[in-house]
Design a protein around this motif. Sequence first.
Motif, PDB file in Angstrom:
ATOM      1  N   SER A  35     -10.478 -14.330 -25.071  1.00  7.11           N
ATOM      2  CA  SER A  35     -11.840 -14.656 -24.683  1.00  7.11           C
ATOM      3  C   SER A  35     -11.791 -15.629 -23.515  1.00  7.11           C
ATOM      4  O   SER A  35     -10.790 -16.270 -23.281  1.00  7.11           O
ATOM      5  N   VAL A  36     -12.903 -15.736 -22.831  1.00 13.61           N
ATOM      6  CA  VAL A  36     -13.024 -16.688 -21.723  1.00 13.61           C
ATOM      7  C   VAL A  36     -14.143 -17.650 -22.069  1.00 13.61           C
ATOM      8  O   VAL A  36     -15.212 -17.230 -22.505  1.00 13.61           O
ATOM      9  N   MET A  37     -13.892 -18.930 -21.922  1.00 16.07           N
ATOM     10  CA  MET A  37     -14.931 -19.927 -22.195  1.00 16.07           C
ATOM     11  C   MET A  37     -14.993 -20.924 -21.056  1.00 16.07           C
ATOM     12  O   MET A  37     -13.956 -21.428 -20.633  1.00 16.07           O
ATOM     13  N   LYS A  38     -16.199 -21.177 -20.582  1.00 15.55           N
ATOM     14  CA  LYS A  38     -16.374 -22.108 -19.461  1.00 15.55           C
ATOM     15  C   LYS A  38     -17.109 -23.331 -19.978  1.00 15.55           C
ATOM     16  O   LYS A  38     -18.070 -23.206 -20.735  1.00 15.55           O
ATOM     17  N   PHE A  39     -16.645 -24.519 -19.600  1.00 19.32           N
ATOM     18  CA  PHE A  39     -17.396 -25.728 -19.946  1.00 19.32           C
ATOM     19  C   PHE A  39     -17.140 -26.805 -18.901  1.00 19.32           C
ATOM     20  O   PHE A  39     -16.199 -26.712 -18.114  1.00 19.32           O
ATOM     21  N   GLU A  40     -18.031 -27.798 -18.880  1.00 24.39           N
ATOM     22  CA  GLU A  40     -17.871 -28.910 -17.933  1.00 24.39           C
ATOM     23  C   GLU A  40     -17.378 -30.138 -18.674  1.00 24.39           C
ATOM     24  O   GLU A  40     -17.754 -30.382 -19.816  1.00 24.39           O
ATOM     25  N   TYR A  41     -16.535 -30.920 -18.002  1.00 20.06           N
ATOM     26  CA  TYR A  41     -16.063 -32.171 -18.584  1.00 20.06           C
ATOM     27  C   TYR A  41     -15.773 -33.127 -17.433  1.00 20.06           C
ATOM     28  O   TYR A  41     -15.005 -32.793 -16.527  1.00 20.06           O
ATOM     29  N   ARG A  42     -16.421 -34.279 -17.455  1.00 20.23           N
ATOM     30  CA  ARG A  42     -16.228 -35.293 -16.418  1.00 20.23           C
ATOM     31  C   ARG A  42     -16.337 -34.706 -15.009  1.00 20.23           C
ATOM     32  O   ARG A  42     -15.496 -34.934 -14.151  1.00 20.23           O
ATOM     33  N   ASP A  43     -17.357 -33.896 -14.777  1.00 15.19           N
ATOM     34  CA  ASP A  43     -17.615 -33.288 -13.470  1.00 15.19           C
ATOM     35  C   ASP A  43     -16.555 -32.250 -13.053  1.00 15.19           C
ATOM     36  O   ASP A  43     -16.479 -31.858 -11.898  1.00 15.19           O
ATOM     37  N   TYR A  44     -15.708 -31.849 -13.979  1.00 17.65           N
ATOM     38  CA  TYR A  44     -14.780 -30.748 -13.708  1.00 17.65           C
ATOM     39  C   TYR A  44     -15.337 -29.485 -14.353  1.00 17.65           C
ATOM     40  O   TYR A  44     -15.920 -29.541 -15.439  1.00 17.65           O
ATOM     41  N   GLU A  45     -15.151 -28.337 -13.695  1.00 14.40           N
ATOM     42  CA  GLU A  45     -15.527 -27.030 -14.266  1.00 14.40           C
ATOM     43  C   GLU A  45     -14.259 -26.437 -14.867  1.00 14.40           C
ATOM     44  O   GLU A  45     -13.282 -26.182 -14.151  1.00 14.40           O
ATOM     45  N   ILE A  46     -14.267 -26.252 -16.172  1.00 12.56           N
ATOM     46  CA  ILE A  46     -13.044 -25.797 -16.849  1.00 12.56           C
ATOM     47  C   ILE A  46     -13.227 -24.367 -17.353  1.00 12.56           C
ATOM     48  O   ILE A  46     -14.204 -24.063 -18.045  1.00 12.56           O
ATOM     49  N   ASN A  47     -12.298 -23.513 -16.973  1.00 15.07           N
ATOM     50  CA  ASN A  47     -12.260 -22.141 -17.483  1.00 15.07           C
ATOM     51  C   ASN A  47     -11.095 -22.038 -18.457  1.00 15.07           C
ATOM     52  O   ASN A  47      -9.940 -22.142 -18.055  1.00 15.07           O
ATOM     53  N   LEU A  48     -11.420 -21.863 -19.725  1.00 15.71           N
ATOM     54  CA  LEU A  48     -10.386 -21.781 -20.760  1.00 15.71           C
ATOM     55  C   LEU A  48     -10.244 -20.325 -21.177  1.00 15.71           C
ATOM     56  O   LEU A  48     -11.198 -19.694 -21.625  1.00 15.71           O
ATOM     57  N   LEU A  49      -9.050 -19.792 -21.000  1.00 18.31           N
ATOM     58  CA  LEU A  49      -8.779 -18.407 -21.408  1.00 18.31           C
ATOM     59  C   LEU A  49      -7.996 -18.460 -22.706  1.00 18.31           C
ATOM     60  O   LEU A  49      -6.878 -18.963 -22.744  1.00 18.31           O
TER      61      LEU A  49
END
Length: 536
Positions: A81-95
């Motif tokens: 699955s692919v999950m996108k979230f923001e953390y401390r102004d970073y855009e994180i794409n977690l595969l």
Amino acid sequence: MAAHSDVPHQKSSLRKEIERRRTFAIISHPDAGKTTLTEKLLLFGGAINLAGAVKARKASRHATSDWMSIEQERGISVTSSVMKFEYRDYEINLLDTPGHEDFSEDTYRVLTAVDSVIMVIDSVKGVETQTRKLMEVCRMRNTPIITFINKLDREGMAPLDILGDIEEKLQVECAPLSWPIGMGKLFRGTYNLYRKELNLFTPGSDRVEDVRTIRDVNDPALDKALGRQAEELRDDLALLEGAANPFELEHYLRANQTPVFFGSAVNNFGVRELLDAFVEIAPAPRPREAVSRTVAPEEEAFSGFVFKIQANMDPSHRDRLAFLRVCSGKFERGMKMRHHRIGKDVTAANPVIFMAQERALAEEAWPGDIVGLYNHGTIKIGDTFSEKEPLKFTGIPSFAPEHFRRVRLQTPLKAKQLQKGLLQLTEEGAVQLFRPLARNDYILGAVGVLQFDVTIARLKAEYGVEADYEPVNFGLARWVTCDDPKRLAEFQKVNQNQLALDGEGNLAFLAEGEWLLKYVGEKWPEIVFHTTRELR
């Protein structure tokens, strides 16, 4: 004049968006706690409010990243699955990658789409076989790896022994960036060596609590909070000062060193320290190799490649999504892009991005982002899309399967649905389809046997086809090529009973074992037998 002055602005906004992106996968041996860590990262990133942790698997809740019914029944991850979230102004794409070893091919392809990896190791068991295999894949691409040693809330190996185990079995230098305080029932949390501070959490909380931080190890508050363990921690830190490898960013980025964090994902211990360090040290999107040249993410022209196809993510819509990794430039909804394999311009009409379990319309995407394109059978794994230049990104192979089964249809009237279902499911690349030249059979080939159960279950659930499978007398497959078309035609005529076409129409040789392959190879020296095939 105004249009010309926009160019530097576009370049700077592209650069800024690239620097903010972190695209990574989590890898582990089954049951090391990968799904739990995935959830806790989403929890800390604010993408979900409550972790439906693995302990709730048997109830009605399931991990946000595991959506397929067979995953929920067996408590394993078998799709990515692919999950996108923001953390401390970073855009994180977690595969999220399949944890089960039978799905290693899907994992391999996911690893072609990431810039770094977090490897989860069970502190009780140490390095396990699947971890070694995945590490080899990462090494082939020099993918930087951060290690998270999980399950410190159980009695396991001593921290220094685990580091020794990793260094010996995975041949990579360890640099601890956090250190556990106690273990099992005495586990109190982790000391953050990266920031030189101690975070005290409430164990087992499903919500992100306020954290108490102690910045000086000689602070009396440490003795008050930890009792006798405070002195043990000070002794450990003094020992590490002389004995542990110092963390060096360059070594990590070259994949020669792995920063190590300790924790207990199920209790939230060590997860925030991991995430804080990850966004700071993990690489932003990197250049990608194409056949003709290396493509840099800062290039203004859009380009990207498809690393995964998933059928029926939403069973009510019978949809097929192609997962596209943006490699350069800016992707925009409605843009025209060239689909190079078929040589046509296509419009990105309704692209989607994945926010944990939700999907949203993707108005724009930048290098490192993963976009879902609705696919009506025209997109395949390995396809390249770009604005102008004909590109072909490399390094997305298909592996020769090791296990084979013949599909048996139980309701003859459903032959058409069976064919459609098998073609669509094999497009995903986890299981391969072979049609023997001499018989009208459907032969499935896979790297692991669990694939067959998943395929049969999905045929029933998603296509209404009742089918099962039976053993077949094949032990290996090799794709065949020959520079001399005439000689290839002769080979085909003589060996018809051993030959089949795969789902893409490529000729493959199916054999009982290595002895037959060796015998045929000696008789036909002009024929080349391939164990992998570059997806084109």
